[in-house]
Design a protein around this motif. Sequence first.
Motif: not given
Length: 339
Positions: A309-312, A329-339
């Motif tokens: 979802p964070c486009h990685h 996410c392993p790059i930006c560390k944002r939570e991998l969840k879908f809206d």
Amino acid sequence: MMSHKDTIYSFLVVPMMVFTDYYNRVKDLKCISNRINELWPPIGATLVNFLRKVYEPVDRVEKAFFNLKNLGVMFNQICFFMICDQVLVPGQKVTCLYTLMFYNVLAYCVAYIRELIEKEDWSPYVKMTDHTNIKHLAMSATKIVLEWTKAVTFIITLVFMLLVFGLETGLDNYKPSISYVIVTFLYYMITEKVFAELIFSLINYLQIAAFENMEALWIPVLFQIGTIATSFTLVLPLLVWGPYRVALLGFYVNVYLRFKDSYTSTIKELTSERALISPYRFATSEELGTFEDVCAVCLNPMKLARITPCHHIFHGDCLRKWVKTSNNCPICKRELKFD
């Protein structure tokens, strides 16, 4: 002659009486049906529990059979070759035994050659420890005897095979057809460990993008599905025209048991692992080009990738392994969840 009143009675009253009787019967049937529906849940549950208790001992035997890997594979191969005897070479009762013996000899030769190729320590001696040159006499003698035994066995086996096929000695009653050889050998290759590992190594080397680097999960499932489909195709005519004993044995061992084993192990594992990455869509070729076709986890090129979802984008297998340990996410560390 019918009077005018009789005619009116026939066309008006009689149909009403018939309809009333039919309506009452339908009403009674509905009452019976509703009563059966009320009684069915407890009856059905009781019947299911009874069948489950009856099947429990059989289920335990089947699970024990699954644990006997080598013995189970050999029995499965014998049953399949028996089916092939009946369908592809009818009238030849011992073709399956000859064929399986030749294939086993071939598998032994391939395994020995592979062992020689992959062998790193050619020393005939066994040292006491890794950091000493003192030789262990008993273990060294055992190793020498074993190595020479395997070498002599391989040579004798190879010479025997060359004599048998070169001179055609003792093969008067062995006349397999080309279709029989092709079907049985392909089945043997994907069920015998030595050949299955070689096929897996080849597929893994080809790096087919559709597998998303999950060959270790996909290949066993494809092998199982292939053997089940082939067995069912050959068993089907036997179930119609016979012999029925061979047909029932083949259906139970090569279709039902094999499907049950694959479903409880390989298929269920593949399904659960793919469920981890199924929410993430495949990246388009434009998106792959934008990110230079390189996975940020393993740093290897990508022909097929998943996008978060964070486009990685990542390899499907890399993303699968990552989400099993982290939800970020392993790059930006944002939570991998879908809206």
